[in-house]
Design a protein around this motif. Structure first.
Motif, mmCIF file in Angstrom:
data_model
loop_
_atom_site.group_PDB
_atom_site.id
_atom_site.type_symbol
_atom_site.label_atom_id
_atom_site.label_comp_id
_atom_site.label_asym_id
_atom_site.label_seq_id
_atom_site.Cartn_x
_atom_site.Cartn_y
_atom_site.Cartn_z
ATOM 1 N N THR A 209 0.818 -1.209 -0.096
ATOM 2 C CA THR A 209 0.187 0.101 -0.001
ATOM 3 C C THR A 209 0.888 1.223 -0.121
ATOM 4 O O THR A 209 2.110 0.937 0.174
ATOM 5 N N ALA A 210 0.384 2.511 -0.211
ATOM 6 C CA ALA A 210 1.120 3.599 -0.397
ATOM 7 C C ALA A 210 1.724 3.983 0.997
ATOM 8 O O ALA A 210 0.969 3.868 2.099
ATOM 9 N N GLY A 211 3.074 4.159 0.916
ATOM 10 C CA GLY A 211 3.569 4.624 2.532
ATOM 11 C C GLY A 211 4.531 3.882 2.979
ATOM 12 O O GLY A 211 4.953 2.478 2.601
ATOM 13 N N GLY A 212 5.353 4.163 3.974
ATOM 14 C CA GLY A 212 6.349 3.508 4.677
ATOM 15 C C GLY A 212 5.927 2.236 5.412
ATOM 16 O O GLY A 212 6.923 1.499 6.081
ATOM 17 N N THR A 213 4.643 2.433 6.003
ATOM 18 C CA THR A 213 4.014 1.402 6.795
ATOM 19 C C THR A 213 3.265 0.523 6.158
ATOM 20 O O THR A 213 2.355 0.601 5.302
ATOM 21 N N GLN A 214 3.606 -0.883 6.247
ATOM 22 C CA GLN A 214 3.015 -1.960 5.615
ATOM 23 C C GLN A 214 2.186 -2.844 6.761
ATOM 24 O O GLN A 214 3.089 -3.354 7.474
ATOM 25 N N THR A 215 1.238 -3.429 6.313
ATOM 26 C CA THR A 215 0.519 -4.335 7.158
ATOM 27 C C THR A 215 0.577 -5.555 6.312
ATOM 28 O O THR A 215 -0.271 -5.806 5.517
ATOM 29 N N LEU A 216 1.365 -6.691 6.922
ATOM 30 C CA LEU A 216 1.491 -8.109 6.305
ATOM 31 C C LEU A 216 0.688 -9.192 6.649
ATOM 32 O O LEU A 216 0.771 -10.090 7.359
ATOM 33 N N SER A 217 -0.831 -8.881 6.406
ATOM 34 C CA SER A 217 -1.689 -9.487 6.778
ATOM 35 C C SER A 217 -1.781 -10.880 6.448
ATOM 36 O O SER A 217 -2.504 -11.620 6.910
ATOM 37 N N TYR B 86 9.711 -4.291 12.614
ATOM 38 C CA TYR B 86 8.497 -5.034 12.576
ATOM 39 C C TYR B 86 8.170 -5.513 13.936
ATOM 40 O O TYR B 86 8.714 -5.883 14.598
ATOM 41 N N PHE B 87 6.538 -5.688 14.042
ATOM 42 C CA PHE B 87 6.064 -6.226 15.212
ATOM 43 C C PHE B 87 4.525 -6.580 15.012
ATOM 44 O O PHE B 87 4.235 -6.225 13.934
ATOM 45 N N TRP B 88 4.087 -7.381 15.974
ATOM 46 C CA TRP B 88 2.833 -7.886 15.746
ATOM 47 C C TRP B 88 1.676 -6.892 16.187
ATOM 48 O O TRP B 88 2.011 -6.222 17.369
ATOM 49 N N GLN B 89 0.786 -6.412 15.504
ATOM 50 C CA GLN B 89 -0.269 -5.358 16.029
ATOM 51 C C GLN B 89 -1.590 -5.818 15.405
ATOM 52 O O GLN B 89 -1.769 -5.932 14.282
ATOM 53 N N ASP B 90 -2.357 -5.867 16.362
ATOM 54 C CA ASP B 90 -3.838 -6.284 15.808
ATOM 55 C C ASP B 90 -3.874 -7.595 15.294
ATOM 56 O O ASP B 90 -4.673 -7.749 14.168
#
Length: 217
Positions: A54-62, A93-97
């Protein structure tokens, strides 16, 4: 390739209970589960997957639900390139939600929506038919150590339960605990050896380099 029934049968044989009179299949399955979890921490399987950014430096590796830790990242990634160099800038990286969050920083190239980010990562091993797994990823040469570790776990549980049983002979319980502890110590030594085994990877070339495969490979 071995599956749950095969390894469970081998554990039961080591315990001298192939008919599952003293050790239920549920107990043996749990013992194997524990042994494989310990094995995976010491010698995880190495997987590669592509995350669509997704756009941006933060990615969610769902989709990375089995990620233990990230080994390396390839970004920017050009599938047509002959050699792929790993991402050389900062990330954490870390686990979140319930998902892995990946933050890239100090990067000259901020991910845009749709960009591929290729990630090599460590993941737990699976045993076919255990917890609905479809394949066994454990090398066959490690089965014997794992079933001995599982046998030790199962025997220790039974010994602890025997302590609470009315009229149980204490010397019998002590002998079973001693036998179980020996199996568990053997397995721990095996895991300690694996921890210091060089991880799989190329013997030559720069660390983390990837080469594009020929179309026929």
């Amino acid at each position: 390739m071995s599956n749950l029934a095969a390894l469970r049968g081998r554990v039961a044989a080591i315990l001298g209970d192939s008919a599952n009179v003293r050790y239920s299949t549920d107990l043996l399955d749990e013992a194997l589960r524990i042994a494989i979890e310990q094995y995976s921490q010491a010698y995880p399987q190495i997987k590669t997957a592509t995350h669509t950014a997704t756009a941006g430096g933060t990615q969610t590796l769902s989709t990375f639900t089995d990620l233990q830790h990230i080994i390396r990242i390839y970004y920017p990634y050009d599938a047509t390139a002959e050699i792929h160099q790993p991402y050389a800038y900062g990330y954490y990286y870390f686990w979140q939600d319930g998902a892995v969050r990946l933050d890239l920083f100090n990067t000259p190239s901020i991910p845009q929506a749709g960009d591929p980010i290729v990630i090599d990562y460590a993941a737990p091993h699976t045993l076919a038919d255990l917890d609905s797994a479809e394949e066994t990823t454990i090398p066959a040469q490690h089965f014997t150590a794992i079933i001995n570790g599982a046998a030790g776990e199962a025997a220790m549980v039974r010994a602890q339960n025997m302590v609470e049983a009315y009229g149980q002979r204490s010397d019998e319980t002590a002998k079973l605990k001693e036998w179980a502890a020996g199996k568990m110590a053997f397995y721990q030594n095996f895991l300690n050896t694996l921890v210091h085994t060089p991880p799989p990877g190329p013997a030559l070339g720069l660390s983390g380099q990837r080469w594009r495969l020929d179309p026929d490979d």
